[in-house]
Design a protein around this motif. Structure first.
Motif, PDB file in Angstrom:
ATOM      1  N   SER A  24      61.017  31.102  48.930  1.00  0.00           N
ATOM      2  CA  SER A  24      62.127  31.258  49.603  1.00  0.00           C
ATOM      3  C   SER A  24      63.592  30.366  50.033  1.00  0.00           C
ATOM      4  O   SER A  24      62.735  29.311  50.437  1.00  0.00           O
ATOM      5  CB  SER A  24      61.493  32.054  50.449  1.00  0.00           C
ATOM      6  N   VAL A  25      64.828  31.386  49.823  1.00  0.00           N
ATOM      7  CA  VAL A  25      65.583  29.879  49.678  1.00  0.00           C
ATOM      8  C   VAL A  25      66.364  30.096  51.527  1.00  0.00           C
ATOM      9  O   VAL A  25      66.196  31.413  51.835  1.00  0.00           O
ATOM     10  CB  VAL A  25      66.684  29.914  49.255  1.00  0.00           C
ATOM     11  N   ASP A  26      67.027  29.837  52.218  1.00  0.00           N
ATOM     12  CA  ASP A  26      67.686  29.719  53.705  1.00  0.00           C
ATOM     13  C   ASP A  26      68.872  30.103  53.084  1.00  0.00           C
ATOM     14  O   ASP A  26      69.245  29.499  52.197  1.00  0.00           O
ATOM     15  CB  ASP A  26      67.925  28.561  54.573  1.00  0.00           C
ATOM     16  N   LEU A  27      69.613  30.463  53.819  1.00  0.00           N
ATOM     17  CA  LEU A  27      71.214  30.672  53.692  1.00  0.00           C
ATOM     18  C   LEU A  27      71.993  29.927  54.849  1.00  0.00           C
ATOM     19  O   LEU A  27      71.698  29.627  55.139  1.00  0.00           O
ATOM     20  CB  LEU A  27      71.251  32.066  53.720  1.00  0.00           C
ATOM     21  N   PRO A  28      73.522  29.907  54.338  1.00  0.00           N
ATOM     22  CA  PRO A  28      74.034  30.067  52.992  1.00  0.00           C
ATOM     23  C   PRO A  28      73.565  28.773  51.729  1.00  0.00           C
ATOM     24  O   PRO A  28      72.812  27.736  52.296  1.00  0.00           O
ATOM     25  CB  PRO A  28      75.719  29.611  52.859  1.00  0.00           C
ATOM     26  N   TYR A  29      73.475  29.242  50.566  1.00  0.00           N
ATOM     27  CA  TYR A  29      72.383  28.380  49.286  1.00  0.00           C
ATOM     28  C   TYR A  29      73.751  28.469  48.226  1.00  0.00           C
ATOM     29  O   TYR A  29      74.952  29.296  48.423  1.00  0.00           O
ATOM     30  CB  TYR A  29      71.513  29.996  48.841  1.00  0.00           C
ATOM     31  N   VAL A  30      73.146  26.829  48.042  1.00  0.00           N
ATOM     32  CA  VAL A  30      74.107  26.377  46.878  1.00  0.00           C
ATOM     33  C   VAL A  30      73.395  25.976  45.523  1.00  0.00           C
ATOM     34  O   VAL A  30      72.240  25.411  46.431  1.00  0.00           O
ATOM     35  CB  VAL A  30      74.936  25.322  47.019  1.00  0.00           C
ATOM     36  N   TYR A  31      73.126  26.480  45.073  1.00  0.00           N
ATOM     37  CA  TYR A  31      71.940  26.065  43.874  1.00  0.00           C
ATOM     38  C   TYR A  31      72.030  24.474  43.661  1.00  0.00           C
ATOM     39  O   TYR A  31      73.210  23.795  43.380  1.00  0.00           O
ATOM     40  CB  TYR A  31      72.811  26.544  42.302  1.00  0.00           C
TER      41      TYR A  31
END
Length: 195
Positions: A24-31
């Protein structure tokens, strides 16, 4: 039990399954780039060509891109998925996806790729391809003129910024986004700056 009685082999009395939960990742997200754990996964049912993380020289700067070698992928109709980590859209009112795309169609219009952005609302178990919020093929997918050569971009001008409205999924959790290529043995697809 064998015929209602316990058998003598104690080694086959249990069954275990190992499960891996997607990241899982937090937003905002940047690769974050290829050198960091990103949680992106590839699904490739035919075990042939598929999405690869590579670095390219773009305007003399090394940049991380995802690349699908459709120019050398002779199996037409194959689907290849590049799947995001799990995203939580609860509390978001206007979720969007943006990415940079580069694609030059092959000179024969009988061979052209399709790119979808499909969404899963069940943590990646299923993706709705029929109602994908992004679907482009041939000229609508193209960022460059047709060619008979295998296309590899080397300037920023060969990329186009794409923005996908994901408002239909606002407020939902356990979202995964997939870039889905439908191969047609045409030409290569490149993605970068996924946000």
């Amino acid at each position: 039990l064998v015929n209602g009685n316990e058998d003598d082999d104690f080694f086959n009395n249990t069954l275990s399954v190992n499960s891996t939960l997607p990241a899982s990742v937090d937003l905002p997200y940047v690769y974050p780039g290829h050198n960091q754990a990103s949680g992106w996964e590839v699904e490739n049912e035919d075990s042939g060509q598929t999405w690869l993380p590579i670095s390219l020289q773009i305007d003399n700067n090394s940049q991380d891109v995802f690349y699908l070698n459709s120019f050398n992928y002779p199996v037409q109709g194959e689907l290849d998925y590049l799947i995001s980590p799990v995203l939580d859209f609860t509390g978001l009112q206007n979720p969007q996806l943006s990415f940079d795309l580069a694609y030059s169609p092959f000179a024969n219009s009988a061979f052209f790729e399709t790119l979808l952005v499909a969404i899963s609302t069940d943590c990646g178990n299923t993706f709705d391809l029929l109602s994908a919020p992004y679907s482009k093929t041939e000229n609508s997918l193209a960022t460059q003129e047709v060619t008979t050569e295998g296309f590899f971009p080397n300037t920023e001008g060969q990329f186009r910024k794409e923005i996908v409205n994901l408002n239909a999924f606002a407020g939902l959790s356990s979202i995964r986004v997939a870039f889905v290529s439908i191969n047609d043995y045409g030409n290569n697809i490149f993605l970068k700056n996924i946000r």
